[in-house]
Design a protein around this motif. Sequence first.
Motif, mmCIF file in Angstrom:
data_model
loop_
_atom_site.group_PDB
_atom_site.id
_atom_site.type_symbol
_atom_site.label_atom_id
_atom_site.label_comp_id
_atom_site.label_asym_id
_atom_site.label_seq_id
_atom_site.Cartn_x
_atom_site.Cartn_y
_atom_site.Cartn_z
ATOM 1 N N SER A 3 -31.171 36.727 -8.103
ATOM 2 C CA SER A 3 -31.315 37.778 -8.591
ATOM 3 C C SER A 3 -30.391 38.889 -7.652
ATOM 4 O O SER A 3 -29.159 38.528 -6.953
ATOM 5 N N LEU A 57 -28.764 48.317 -19.775
ATOM 6 C CA LEU A 57 -29.780 48.753 -19.543
ATOM 7 C C LEU A 57 -30.757 48.243 -20.408
ATOM 8 O O LEU A 57 -30.636 48.984 -21.863
ATOM 9 N N PHE A 75 -34.330 41.231 -15.696
ATOM 10 C CA PHE A 75 -34.810 41.813 -14.548
ATOM 11 C C PHE A 75 -35.008 43.095 -14.362
ATOM 12 O O PHE A 75 -34.980 44.592 -15.011
ATOM 13 N N PHE A 110 -37.449 50.258 -14.362
ATOM 14 C CA PHE A 110 -35.878 50.134 -15.472
ATOM 15 C C PHE A 110 -36.161 48.762 -15.716
ATOM 16 O O PHE A 110 -36.577 47.321 -15.535
ATOM 17 N N TYR A 131 -33.247 45.630 -17.190
ATOM 18 C CA TYR A 131 -32.331 44.961 -17.498
ATOM 19 C C TYR A 131 -32.268 44.159 -18.354
ATOM 20 O O TYR A 131 -33.075 42.885 -17.565
ATOM 21 N N PRO A 140 -25.435 36.002 -21.502
ATOM 22 C CA PRO A 140 -24.821 34.799 -20.674
ATOM 23 C C PRO A 140 -22.922 35.775 -20.002
ATOM 24 O O PRO A 140 -22.378 34.787 -19.178
ATOM 25 N N SER A 141 -23.174 36.615 -20.715
ATOM 26 C CA SER A 141 -21.871 36.905 -20.243
ATOM 27 C C SER A 141 -21.814 37.741 -18.702
ATOM 28 O O SER A 141 -20.982 37.915 -18.731
ATOM 29 N N ARG A 142 -23.299 37.749 -18.467
ATOM 30 C CA ARG A 142 -23.503 38.329 -16.947
ATOM 31 C C ARG A 142 -23.259 39.482 -16.373
ATOM 32 O O ARG A 142 -23.346 40.021 -15.567
ATOM 33 N N GLN A 143 -23.308 40.785 -17.285
ATOM 34 C CA GLN A 143 -22.981 41.935 -17.603
ATOM 35 C C GLN A 143 -24.356 42.674 -18.127
ATOM 36 O O GLN A 143 -25.553 41.375 -18.338
ATOM 37 N N MET A 144 -24.917 43.009 -16.579
ATOM 38 C CA MET A 144 -25.897 44.086 -16.743
ATOM 39 C C MET A 144 -25.776 45.237 -17.533
ATOM 40 O O MET A 144 -25.261 45.923 -17.754
ATOM 41 N N ARG A 195 -16.498 37.218 -11.112
ATOM 42 C CA ARG A 195 -17.052 35.362 -10.518
ATOM 43 C C ARG A 195 -16.924 35.147 -9.286
ATOM 44 O O ARG A 195 -15.519 34.397 -10.093
ATOM 45 N N PHE A 223 -23.729 48.863 -14.643
ATOM 46 C CA PHE A 223 -23.195 47.817 -14.257
ATOM 47 C C PHE A 223 -21.862 47.493 -14.390
ATOM 48 O O PHE A 223 -21.313 47.916 -16.095
ATOM 49 N N GLY A 224 -21.030 47.592 -13.669
ATOM 50 C CA GLY A 224 -20.063 46.951 -14.287
ATOM 51 C C GLY A 224 -19.757 45.265 -14.958
ATOM 52 O O GLY A 224 -20.954 44.823 -14.558
ATOM 53 N N PRO A 225 -19.107 44.588 -15.440
ATOM 54 C CA PRO A 225 -19.118 43.829 -15.991
ATOM 55 C C PRO A 225 -19.057 42.621 -14.943
ATOM 56 O O PRO A 225 -19.297 40.901 -15.514
ATOM 57 N N GLN A 228 -29.173 40.632 -18.856
ATOM 58 C CA GLN A 228 -27.808 40.066 -18.691
ATOM 59 C C GLN A 228 -27.986 39.198 -19.292
ATOM 60 O O GLN A 228 -28.736 37.553 -18.955
ATOM 61 N N PHE A 237 -33.747 44.936 -7.711
ATOM 62 C CA PHE A 237 -34.149 43.894 -8.269
ATOM 63 C C PHE A 237 -36.355 43.125 -8.235
ATOM 64 O O PHE A 237 -36.187 42.436 -7.138
#
Lengths: 115, 113
Positions: B42, A47, A91, A35, A37, A41-45, B109, B104-106, A39, A105
């Motif tokens: 990571s 796909l 990633f 895979f 992925y 700046p919002s940090r949401q991963m 932090r 994945f969820g959001p 990410q 990862f």
Amino acid sequence: AQTVTQSQPEMSVQEAETVTLSCTYDTSENNYYLFWYKQPPSRQMILVIRQEAYKQQNATENRFSVNFQKAAKSFSLKISDSQLGDTAMYFCAFMKRGSARQLTFGSGTQLTVLP
Amino acid sequence: SAVISQKPSRDICQRGTSLTIQCQVDSQVTMMFWYRQQPGQSLTLIATANQGSEATYESGFVIDKFPISRPNLTFSTLTVSNMSPEDSSIYLCSVNGGEETQYFGPGTRLLVL
């Protein structure tokens, strides 16, 4: 155990250009998934794309495509017509088929798309 | 793909306290996963949460520090106990969607002072 290596910590590309992100992995398994992925700046991963190891045909998703070389254990991601919204950490990840479905990862590549 | 929400989205906590993070999915899933992402790093798998059984922890993570609950097929919690500044991270839950793919969820932090 599986390992995933991303040797490019940072990359940049001009908007509308093409960029390739590298990923290599090490495994003794024959059946697995790979895979990419992203990410932002919002940090949401999110796909980006998925490849099944038993399929020889490289996966594509719109502007994203992979170059999967099973013998070389290489799985690079090509982004065509790069857009500013592609700026993110990317990633590479490995999942053994039929396992507990755990993802391993790589360390990530920070891609910056320049206007 | 599944729609996943996490609460809280972020928090600042004092050393020695505990924080419980919630993960809610919009459909029933067999397996849920908890990951930690330390600053600039990571993702590392903490544990796999299965409904009706104890969570399975990865090497380096223990139940006393990261207790997990999985009361039903759409919900899980991760508690970070007796926190220290080293626990400052993003904590993410994920679920298996179709075709052996994880969503994945959001993320949550966490900053520990």
